[in-house]
Write a protein that holds these residues in place. Structure first.
Motif, PDB file in Angstrom:
ATOM      1  N   VAL A 160       0.839  -1.202   0.000  1.00 52.08           N
ATOM      2  CA  VAL A 160       0.000   0.000   0.000  1.00 52.08           C
ATOM      3  C   VAL A 160       0.873   1.250   0.000  1.00 52.08           C
ATOM      4  O   VAL A 160       1.931   1.287   0.640  1.00 52.08           O
ATOM      5  CB  VAL A 160      -0.921   0.008   1.244  1.00 52.08           C
ATOM      6  N   ILE A 161       0.407   2.270  -0.709  1.00 54.62           N
ATOM      7  CA  ILE A 161       1.017   3.599  -0.648  1.00 54.62           C
ATOM      8  C   ILE A 161       0.077   4.521   0.116  1.00 54.62           C
ATOM      9  O   ILE A 161      -1.144   4.512  -0.107  1.00 54.62           O
ATOM     10  CB  ILE A 161       1.280   4.156  -2.060  1.00 54.62           C
ATOM     11  N   LEU A 162       0.627   5.304   1.037  1.00 58.62           N
ATOM     12  CA  LEU A 162      -0.136   6.307   1.785  1.00 58.62           C
ATOM     13  C   LEU A 162       0.166   7.680   1.188  1.00 58.62           C
ATOM     14  O   LEU A 162       1.322   8.093   1.126  1.00 58.62           O
ATOM     15  CB  LEU A 162       0.251   6.276   3.266  1.00 58.62           C
ATOM     16  N   VAL A 163      -0.872   8.378   0.741  1.00 54.89           N
ATOM     17  CA  VAL A 163      -0.722   9.712   0.158  1.00 54.89           C
ATOM     18  C   VAL A 163      -1.252  10.746   1.152  1.00 54.89           C
ATOM     19  O   VAL A 163      -2.402  10.663   1.591  1.00 54.89           O
ATOM     20  CB  VAL A 163      -1.473   9.828  -1.187  1.00 54.89           C
ATOM     21  N   CYS A 164      -0.386  11.664   1.534  1.00 59.96           N
ATOM     22  CA  CYS A 164      -0.769  12.715   2.499  1.00 59.96           C
ATOM     23  C   CYS A 164      -0.119  14.022   2.060  1.00 59.96           C
ATOM     24  O   CYS A 164       1.094  14.078   1.844  1.00 59.96           O
ATOM     25  CB  CYS A 164      -0.317  12.329   3.900  1.00 59.96           C
ATOM     26  N   GLY A 165      -0.918  15.069   1.953  1.00 61.42           N
ATOM     27  CA  GLY A 165      -0.396  16.344   1.468  1.00 61.42           C
ATOM     28  C   GLY A 165      -0.039  17.321   2.562  1.00 61.42           C
ATOM     29  O   GLY A 165       0.293  18.477   2.272  1.00 61.42           O
ATOM     30  N   THR A 166      -0.081  16.864   3.806  1.00 64.22           N
ATOM     31  CA  THR A 166       0.153  17.812   4.913  1.00 64.22           C
ATOM     32  C   THR A 166       1.498  17.593   5.604  1.00 64.22           C
ATOM     33  O   THR A 166       1.688  17.996   6.748  1.00 64.22           O
ATOM     34  CB  THR A 166      -0.978  17.690   5.943  1.00 64.22           C
ATOM     35  N   GLY A 167       2.405  16.935   4.936  1.00 60.98           N
ATOM     36  CA  GLY A 167       3.754  16.825   5.468  1.00 60.98           C
ATOM     37  C   GLY A 167       4.073  15.487   6.095  1.00 60.98           C
ATOM     38  O   GLY A 167       3.208  14.664   6.383  1.00 60.98           O
ATOM     39  N   ARG A 168       5.385  15.288   6.332  1.00 66.44           N
ATOM     40  CA  ARG A 168       5.899  14.004   6.807  1.00 66.44           C
ATOM     41  C   ARG A 168       5.399  13.650   8.205  1.00 66.44           C
ATOM     42  O   ARG A 168       5.067  12.506   8.482  1.00 66.44           O
ATOM     43  CB  ARG A 168       7.429  14.059   6.794  1.00 66.44           C
ATOM     44  N   ALA A 169       5.333  14.658   9.094  1.00 66.02           N
ATOM     45  CA  ALA A 169       4.922  14.373  10.470  1.00 66.02           C
ATOM     46  C   ALA A 169       3.503  13.823  10.522  1.00 66.02           C
ATOM     47  O   ALA A 169       3.225  12.825  11.205  1.00 66.02           O
ATOM     48  CB  ALA A 169       5.027  15.647  11.315  1.00 66.02           C
ATOM     49  N   MET A 170       2.580  14.464   9.784  1.00 65.25           N
ATOM     50  CA  MET A 170       1.200  13.989   9.786  1.00 65.25           C
ATOM     51  C   MET A 170       1.102  12.611   9.147  1.00 65.25           C
ATOM     52  O   MET A 170       0.336  11.752   9.606  1.00 65.25           O
ATOM     53  CB  MET A 170       0.309  14.999   9.055  1.00 65.25           C
ATOM     54  N   SER A 171       1.848  12.403   8.079  1.00 64.45           N
ATOM     55  CA  SER A 171       1.777  11.096   7.415  1.00 64.45           C
ATOM     56  C   SER A 171       2.251   9.994   8.354  1.00 64.45           C
ATOM     57  O   SER A 171       1.747   8.869   8.327  1.00 64.45           O
ATOM     58  CB  SER A 171       2.601  11.098   6.126  1.00 64.45           C
ATOM     59  N   ARG A 172       3.231  10.291   9.226  1.00 65.61           N
ATOM     60  CA  ARG A 172       3.697   9.305  10.204  1.00 65.61           C
ATOM     61  C   ARG A 172       2.601   8.980  11.223  1.00 65.61           C
ATOM     62  O   ARG A 172       2.442   7.821  11.632  1.00 65.61           O
ATOM     63  CB  ARG A 172       4.917   9.855  10.944  1.00 65.61           C
ATOM     64  N   ILE A 173       1.860   9.989  11.630  1.00 64.67           N
ATOM     65  CA  ILE A 173       0.771   9.773  12.579  1.00 64.67           C
ATOM     66  C   ILE A 173      -0.305   8.881  11.960  1.00 64.67           C
ATOM     67  O   ILE A 173      -0.791   7.921  12.573  1.00 64.67           O
ATOM     68  CB  ILE A 173       0.162  11.121  13.025  1.00 64.67           C
ATOM     69  N   ILE A 174      -0.668   9.234  10.705  1.00 62.05           N
ATOM     70  CA  ILE A 174      -1.705   8.442  10.022  1.00 62.05           C
ATOM     71  C   ILE A 174      -1.216   6.998   9.836  1.00 62.05           C
ATOM     72  O   ILE A 174      -1.964   6.035  10.050  1.00 62.05           O
ATOM     73  CB  ILE A 174      -2.054   9.081   8.662  1.00 62.05           C
ATOM     74  N   GLU A 175       0.055   6.847   9.460  1.00 63.38           N
ATOM     75  CA  GLU A 175       0.630   5.506   9.276  1.00 63.38           C
ATOM     76  C   GLU A 175       0.549   4.711  10.578  1.00 63.38           C
ATOM     77  O   GLU A 175       0.189   3.527  10.570  1.00 63.38           O
ATOM     78  CB  GLU A 175       2.082   5.625   8.820  1.00 63.38           C
ATOM     79  N   ALA A 176       0.880   5.361  11.697  1.00 60.90           N
ATOM     80  CA  ALA A 176       0.840   4.672  12.992  1.00 60.90           C
ATOM     81  C   ALA A 176      -0.577   4.221  13.337  1.00 60.90           C
ATOM     82  O   ALA A 176      -0.794   3.107  13.833  1.00 60.90           O
ATOM     83  CB  ALA A 176       1.397   5.593  14.073  1.00 60.90           C
ATOM     84  N   LYS A 177      -1.564   5.080  13.080  1.00 56.57           N
ATOM     85  CA  LYS A 177      -2.957   4.720  13.363  1.00 56.57           C
ATOM     86  C   LYS A 177      -3.414   3.539  12.503  1.00 56.57           C
ATOM     87  O   LYS A 177      -4.102   2.628  12.980  1.00 56.57           O
ATOM     88  CB  LYS A 177      -3.864   5.936  13.119  1.00 56.57           C
ATOM     89  N   ILE A 178      -3.031   3.576  11.223  1.00 58.65           N
ATOM     90  CA  ILE A 178      -3.433   2.495  10.307  1.00 58.65           C
ATOM     91  C   ILE A 178      -2.739   1.182  10.689  1.00 58.65           C
ATOM     92  O   ILE A 178      -3.364   0.117  10.727  1.00 58.65           O
ATOM     93  CB  ILE A 178      -3.126   2.888   8.853  1.00 58.65           C
ATOM     94  N   ASN A 179      -1.435   1.261  10.976  1.00 62.51           N
ATOM     95  CA  ASN A 179      -0.682   0.049  11.321  1.00 62.51           C
ATOM     96  C   ASN A 179      -1.211  -0.591  12.593  1.00 62.51           C
ATOM     97  O   ASN A 179      -1.216  -1.823  12.728  1.00 62.51           O
ATOM     98  CB  ASN A 179       0.803   0.373  11.484  1.00 62.51           C
ATOM     99  N   LYS A 180      -1.665   0.241  13.535  1.00 63.94           N
ATOM    100  CA  LYS A 180      -2.184  -0.281  14.788  1.00 63.94           C
ATOM    101  C   LYS A 180      -3.347  -1.227  14.542  1.00 63.94           C
ATOM    102  O   LYS A 180      -3.536  -2.210  15.265  1.00 63.94           O
ATOM    103  CB  LYS A 180      -2.613   0.885  15.681  1.00 63.94           C
ATOM    104  N   ARG A 181      -4.105  -0.933  13.513  1.00 63.23           N
ATOM    105  CA  ARG A 181      -5.312  -1.712  13.236  1.00 63.23           C
ATOM    106  C   ARG A 181      -5.110  -2.760  12.137  1.00 63.23           C
ATOM    107  O   ARG A 181      -5.713  -3.840  12.176  1.00 63.23           O
ATOM    108  CB  ARG A 181      -6.432  -0.748  12.841  1.00 63.23           C
ATOM    109  N   TYR A 182      -4.234  -2.481  11.141  1.00 66.84           N
ATOM    110  CA  TYR A 182      -4.188  -3.325   9.941  1.00 66.84           C
ATOM    111  C   TYR A 182      -2.792  -3.857   9.597  1.00 66.84           C
ATOM    112  O   TYR A 182      -2.570  -4.311   8.484  1.00 66.84           O
ATOM    113  CB  TYR A 182      -4.709  -2.532   8.728  1.00 66.84           C
TER     114      TYR A 182
END
Length: 645
Positions: free
Chosen positions: A413-435
């Protein structure tokens, strides 16, 4: 000719039929010159047959063994049929030729023509046609059949070569029968020795060598030991060894000397040095780890390491199978190839009785080896025969099985986030926690970076930026409702898996061909490749690569199905092209196939080809579906039948 499994059983049963009183064990062992244990084994084997015909050999305590017939009519009818069947048991030409060869090797003196004609129940002309075939079979061993006037026929040549021929041509290597005990042919060949005693001595004195780790190699050793002892007792000893005799490691050397001493004592025969060398040679061929390394190949372990690394890197490069960190596979392969290098130093290649089974049951594993080992062997000055590739393919098949036992492949999977690296890391952590057990986020990209990113190996995209369209599936999650929208991934995954590509999607009507009448293999393949090329599914060099692969080894997995494929994964898009040939097409070596499945698979999809092979192997067993397709050779008919698998 034996009515039962081997000659001694015939003689034992005839003894019991003629003997109205119990026979003590001591009389039986003296009469047949074998041990108590062998007599008990023979009686067990005899009773396995007699239990179905109304009779049994029983032990009368304090007196001996006696044949008891419970149903006289059934027993007499069976005995008459057994006697009559001796004349008809050699029903086929192959069976008669096999028996002729067996008789020539087993005979202790030349046999005259009349004796052969009486045993084979054939004319003189037919006998000589059989003899010509057998002479051709013996040529590679440097053996000849001569007819000495007024004496008879006999095989002449080196005794070592005779034993090789006996092992290769007479002792069948059908795995189920060969591994669980001595075959009927072996029992007949070695009927002058106590096989139970030999096996007991071998297990007792050679146990520290741990020969039982491979049933096949252990049986090879035991069979050659029995062959040597039987021939020696018949006065057919080796006078010279035409092969290099390896030096055993000290422990193995000591154990073998103890074993030789016990053999001589137990069988009351002297083992000349040449016979001891013969036994050492076949121990070494089947267990090369006990051989002292020749200085010229002292680096065999490092060479084996290099070969394994080259093989696994080659497989990784040409497919998505990455076993470069598979410790089990690396250890087993390295050990096997080190032994193979030792055997090369002995000039002792060995046949693989499993080869055809491996090709049919594990075609993917075999093909991965075939694709790479020829060039790897050339680079290291070694030749990997098809037999050897088959052994190595078993290790690869084991890795494939272990892979299939693991969790299903995680989606990339590729995660696309336009609000910068820090936010993309947060979103990645939330997704990984579940999936994290479902998919792996391989890249975190901005929208612009996504436009430049190749997506061929990506399963889907998770994006916080609304997208109008994308060449692969995607799911949009809103930044303002992040936790809530992440939960929607469950629904997306369910829909994605439901609509995911299946093996059946590889079959398309535009890649389905019906060839009626006569067609050559080359013309068929050219037509199938041209059709794929016209649609842009494969490049122009695809046909040449298909022919190059066929030149190495033809790709039919039996006399019904062929699975041609290129030397490397050239396809632009995956497709399984199908050809139905009701009248059959000559695939080479006098083998005709009616179903051709041409593999055009991309590197990205290669890991899923195991499912395709499984499907084709199931199809290979379904004669009903095969006949249904041949009766209705249309794409719709083909697909309907395949969906039954």
């Amino acid at each position: 000719m034996s009515k039962l499994s081997y000659q001694r059983l015939d003689e034992l049963l005839e003894h019991f039929i003629q003997q109205p009183n119990p026979t003590p064990m001591k009389e039986l062992t003296a009469a047949f010159a074998v041990s108590d244990r062998t007599i008990r084994t023979d009686i067990t084997n005899l009773n396995d047959t007699l239990k179905n015909v109304g009779a049994v050999v029983s032990l009368i305590r304090g007196k001996g063994y006696l044949l008891a017939v419970n149903n006289q009519a059934v027993f007499e009818e069976w005995w008459k049929e057994s006697t009559d069947s001796v004349e008809t048991s050699l029903a086929s030409t192959e069976e008669r030729q096999h028996y002729l060869l067996f008789t020539l090797f087993k005979a202790t003196e030349p046999l005259n023509l009349d004796a052969f004609l009486d045993q084979l129940y054939v004319s003189k002309n037919t006998f000589y046609s059989y003899l010509k075939t057998i002479r051709d079979q013996l040529l590679p061993y440097g053996l000849k059949i001569v007819n000495r006037p007024n004496i008879g026929f006999e095989v002449v040549g080196n005794e070592f070569a005779k034993r090789q021929a006996i092992s290769d041509l007479l002792i069948g290597k059908d795995l189920q029968e060969y591994l669980i005990g001595f075959t009927e042919t072996e029992l007949a060949l070695f009927d002058n020795i106590d096989l139970s005693l030999l096996q007991e001595l071998e297990l007792t004195y050679l146990t520290p060598l741990d020969l039982l780790e491979s049933d096949y190699y252990h049986k090879n050793i035991l069979s050659h030991f029995a062959l040597a002892l039987s021939r020696l007792i018949d006065g057919k000893s080796i006078s010279e060894m035409p092969v290099k005799i390896p030096q055993l490691k000290k422990n193995a050397q000591q154990l073998m000397q103890q074993f030789f001493t016990k053999l001589e004592e137990s069988f009351e025969s002297q083992l000349p040095q040449e016979e001891q060398d013969y036994l050492i040679y076949y121990l070494s061929v089947n267990a090369p780890r006990f051989v002292v390394s020749d200085p010229a190949i002292i680096q065999s372990e490092s060479i084996a390491d290099e070969i394994v690394e080259d093989l696994l890197q080659g497989i990784k490069h040409t497919s998505n199978y990455d076993w470069t960190q598979d410790a089990i596979l690396i250890k087993d392969l390295t050990s096997h190839i080190e032994g193979f290098i030792h055997m090369n130093s002995l000039d002792a290649g060995h046949s693989n009785p499993l080869l055809e089974t491996i090709k049919q049951s594990f075609p993917l594993a075999y093909d991965l080896c075939l694709t790479h080992l020829e060039s790897i062997g050339t680079a290291h000055g070694l030749y990997f025969s098809e037999d050897e590739m088959g052994y190595i393919a078993l290790h690869i098949a084991g890795a494939l099985e272990r892979s299939s036992m693991l969790e299903n492949r995680k989606y990339k999977v590729i995660l696309v986030c336009g609000t910068g690296r820090a936010m993309s890391r947060i979103i990645e952590a939330k997704i990984n926690k579940r999936y994290q057990d479902k998919f792996e986020i391989v890249e975190r990209l901005s929208y612009v970076e996504l436009q430049q990113q190749p997506l061929a190996t990506i399963d889907f995209v998770i994006t916080t930026i609304p997208l109008d369209q994308l060449e692969i599936p995607f799911i949009y999650i809103r930044m303002g409702q992040l936790d809530k929208d992440i939960e929607k991934i469950d629904q997306f995954l369910t829909a994605f898996e439901t609509h995911a590509s299946t093996v059946m999607d590889l079959f398309q009507e535009d890649a389905f061909h019906l060839f009626e009448g006569v067609v050559t293999k080359e013309a068929l393949l050219k037509t199938m490749c041209a059709s794929l090329e016209e649609k842009g599914l494969v490049p122009a060099e695809f046909y040449a690569s298909i022919l190059a692969r066929e030149a190495i080894s033809q790709t039919n997995i039996n006399q019904l199905i062929a699975i041609p494929h290129p030397m490397s994964l050239l396809a632009n898009h995956s497709r399984l092209s199908v050809a139905i040939v009701p009248d059959g097409v000559d695939w080479g070596n006098q083998e005709t196939v009616q179903f051709v499945f041409l593999f055009a698979i991309t590197k990205e999809d290669y890991e899923d080809t195991g499912d395709i092979y499984s499907l084709l192997l199931d199809f290979m067993e379904r004669t009903d579906l095969q006949q249904a397709i041949l009766s209705n050779p249309s794409f719709e008919g083909f697909l309907a039948q395949f969906k039954e698998l």
